[in-house]
Write an enzyme that holds these catalytic residues in place. Structure first.
Site, PDB file in Angstrom:
ATOM      1  CE  LYS A   1     -13.441 121.823 -44.102  1.00 46.32           C
ATOM      2  NZ  LYS A   1     -14.735 122.485 -44.237  1.00 46.32           N
TER       3      LYS A   1
ATOM      4  CE  LYS B   1     -13.915 114.529 -42.631  1.00 46.80           C
ATOM      5  NZ  LYS B   1     -14.772 115.815 -42.102  1.00 46.80           N
TER       6      LYS B   1
ATOM      7  CE  LYS C   1     -20.412 117.393 -49.257  1.00 46.43           C
ATOM      8  NZ  LYS C   1     -20.474 118.381 -48.192  1.00 46.43           N
TER       9      LYS C   1
HETATM   10  P1  TYM Z   1     -20.538 118.465 -44.738  1.00 44.12           P
HETATM   11  O1  TYM Z   1     -21.236 119.005 -45.861  1.00 44.12           O
HETATM   12  O2  TYM Z   1     -19.025 118.130 -44.653  1.00 44.12           O
HETATM   13  O3  TYM Z   1     -21.477 117.108 -44.528  1.00 44.12           O
HETATM   14  C1  TYM Z   1     -22.757 116.947 -44.586  1.00 44.12           C
HETATM   15  C2  TYM Z   1     -22.977 115.774 -43.356  1.00 44.12           C
HETATM   16  O4  TYM Z   1     -22.513 114.543 -43.750  1.00 44.12           O
HETATM   17  C3  TYM Z   1     -21.754 114.022 -42.455  1.00 44.12           C
HETATM   18  N1  TYM Z   1     -20.461 113.264 -42.891  1.00 44.12           N
HETATM   19  C4  TYM Z   1     -20.244 111.998 -42.632  1.00 44.12           C
HETATM   20  N2  TYM Z   1     -20.585 111.308 -41.756  1.00 44.12           N
HETATM   21  C5  TYM Z   1     -20.125 110.111 -41.698  1.00 44.12           C
HETATM   22  N3  TYM Z   1     -19.038 109.820 -42.186  1.00 44.12           N
HETATM   23  C6  TYM Z   1     -18.422 110.412 -43.186  1.00 44.12           C
HETATM   24  N4  TYM Z   1     -17.097 110.239 -43.734  1.00 44.12           N
HETATM   25  C7  TYM Z   1     -18.906 111.980 -43.217  1.00 44.12           C
HETATM   26  N5  TYM Z   1     -18.340 113.130 -44.103  1.00 44.12           N
HETATM   27  C8  TYM Z   1     -19.746 113.976 -43.889  1.00 44.12           C
HETATM   28  C9  TYM Z   1     -21.204 115.237 -41.748  1.00 44.12           C
HETATM   29  O5  TYM Z   1     -21.106 115.112 -40.490  1.00 44.12           O
HETATM   30  C10 TYM Z   1     -22.824 116.146 -41.966  1.00 44.12           C
HETATM   31  O6  TYM Z   1     -23.508 115.778 -41.013  1.00 44.12           O
HETATM   32  N6  TYM Z   1     -20.238 122.055 -41.100  1.00 44.12           N
HETATM   33  C11 TYM Z   1     -21.191 121.258 -41.686  1.00 44.12           C
HETATM   34  C12 TYM Z   1     -22.441 121.863 -42.321  1.00 44.12           C
HETATM   35  C13 TYM Z   1     -23.323 122.805 -41.534  1.00 44.12           C
HETATM   36  C14 TYM Z   1     -23.986 122.019 -40.446  1.00 44.12           C
HETATM   37  C15 TYM Z   1     -24.729 123.297 -39.871  1.00 44.12           C
HETATM   38  C16 TYM Z   1     -24.491 120.795 -40.012  1.00 44.12           C
HETATM   39  C17 TYM Z   1     -23.343 124.148 -41.661  1.00 44.12           C
HETATM   40  N7  TYM Z   1     -24.249 124.287 -40.332  1.00 44.12           N
HETATM   41  C18 TYM Z   1     -25.648 123.210 -38.956  1.00 44.12           C
HETATM   42  C19 TYM Z   1     -25.415 120.834 -38.793  1.00 44.12           C
HETATM   43  C20 TYM Z   1     -25.811 122.213 -38.150  1.00 44.12           C
HETATM   44  C21 TYM Z   1     -20.454 120.422 -42.990  1.00 44.12           C
HETATM   45  O7  TYM Z   1     -19.310 120.965 -43.462  1.00 44.12           O
HETATM   46  O8  TYM Z   1     -21.040 119.317 -43.078  1.00 44.12           O
END
Ligand code: TYM
Length: 326
Positions: A111, A192, A195
């Site tokens: 990032k 991957k 967003k």
């Molecule tokens: P975020 O918002 O990027 O994504 C949310 C969830 O979607 C999953 N994900 C994917 N899974 C499979 N293939 C993909 N291409 C893909 N893109 C996203 C992510 O693995 C996630 O489970 N840092 C985290 C948010 C967060 C969080 C937490 C998660 C903040 N605090 C505590 C777990 C526990 C994030 O940015 O997810």
């Protein structure tokens, strides 16, 4: 019952990776686990956000989660910034994490390479994520594969804190799905689906209309050689389609490959399976979106529930650290 916690950022549009890697599994597990799910707006502001759009996205993401089947009467669903303990424990986690440990986080490297302004918050982001998890005595964190390193850090921080100050936190484990743990971009299957990357044709949004979903799959980049085989290294495009089809239909990607000799029918079937999978979510979303006041109410109830649990943890943490009680 297992205590489960997971979060999702209210930025960009939710896509198939979010749905298959995380959201769908949260919905499936809510009746057997003691589940807490959070829209992580404090994580979102590690990069500059337009306030009006952040506000609208926070409501929209909540509506998608409820439309997907998360029942706010069964699980706890809330917005991170409405529970101040997240920011409080985050500071303590920053003081528990080593600088070098945070510097090794691959998501930070990715990032920070893509943004002009690298905030200190972007660097300490995984400490906030650890705080989210540890506040709720979480045992299991259902996430996609891209979050593996962050959850491992949360484990290390919990263990280190417990070692220094006495048993305080439950040490959490990640729960990564066997299929579709990393859904890839349809136009660039070596990266991957995300967003934050601008790839409108490669990203299937959960709210895309059926015709749009069909078009995106039809144009998906496949590999040279016409053979359909599950081999993510040699055939990333085709393997991604097989994983998506398997996740959407409950099959196995290798077994499904045997049913196809050409790319066209695989693309068409995958598109159809995804359209059918998302149809009920999209119908419910249309109803919920008409009543944002109801979503606001759901979030307030969720924040009240979360605050009680988080507050109890912070009493313990303050005591262990030698900070005065509030
Ligand atoms: P975020 O918002 O990027 O994504 C949310 C969830 O979607 C999953 N994900 C994917 N899974 C499979 N293939 C993909 N291409 C893909 N893109 C996203 C992510 O693995 C996630 O489970 N840092 C985290 C948010 C967060 C969080 C937490 C998660 C903040 N605090 C505590 C777990 C526990 C994030 O940015 O997810």
């Amino acid at each position: 019952m297992t205590r489960v916690f997971s979060g999702i950022q209210p930025t960009g549009e939710l896509h198939l990776g979010n749905y298959l890697g995380a959201i769908r599994r949260w919905v499936d597990a809510q009746h057997t686990d003691d589940a807490i799910h959070c829209v992580v707006d404090l994580h979102a502001i590690t990069v500059p956000q337009d306030p009006a759009s952040l506000r609208a996205k926070t409501i929209e993401v909540t509506q998608v989660l409820v439309s997907a089947g998360l029942d706010p009467d069964v699980c706890t669903l809330f917005v991170q910034s409405q529970v101040a303990e997240h920011a409080e424990l985050s500071w303590i986690m920053e003081c528990t994490a080593a600088f070098g440990e945070l510097r090794r986080m691959t998501q930070f490297k990715d990032k920070s390479d893509r943004t002009d302004f690298v905030s200190a918050g972007l660097f300490t982001y995984p400490a906030l994520q650890a705080a989210d998890i540890l506040l709720y005595d979480t045992e299991k964190v259902p996430v996609g594969d891209d979050q593996r390193q962050h959850i491992e850090l949360a484990r290390d921080l919990a263990t280190r804190f417990n070692h220094r100050y006495g048993d305080t936190f439950v040490v959490p484990a990640h729960d990564i799905p066997p299929v579709a743990a990393r859904v890839m971009d349809l136009q660039a299957p070596e990266r991957k689906m995300s967003k934050s990357v601008d790839s409108p044709q490669g990203t299937v949004l959960v709210l895309d209309e059926p015709a749009v979903i069909e078009r995106k799959f039809k144009r998906a980049v496949t590999d040279s050689g016409g053979e359909v085989r599950y081999d993510p290294e040699a055939k990333p495009g085709v393997s991604n389609l097989l994983s998506i089809l398997a996740a959407a239909t409950g099959g196995d990607p290798e077994a499904l490959a045997g049913g196809y000799s050409r790319y066209g029918p695989l693309k068409a079937d995958t598109a159809e399976a995804v359209v059918e999978m998302l149809r009920p979510l999209q119908a419910r979303f249309a109803e919920l979106a008409a009543d944002p006041g109801e979503t606001d109410r759901i979030l307030r109830v969720g924040a009240d529930k979360a605050r009680k649990m988080a507050g109890a943890t912070m009493v313990r943490v303050r005591d262990r650290l030698g900070l005065p009680a509030i």
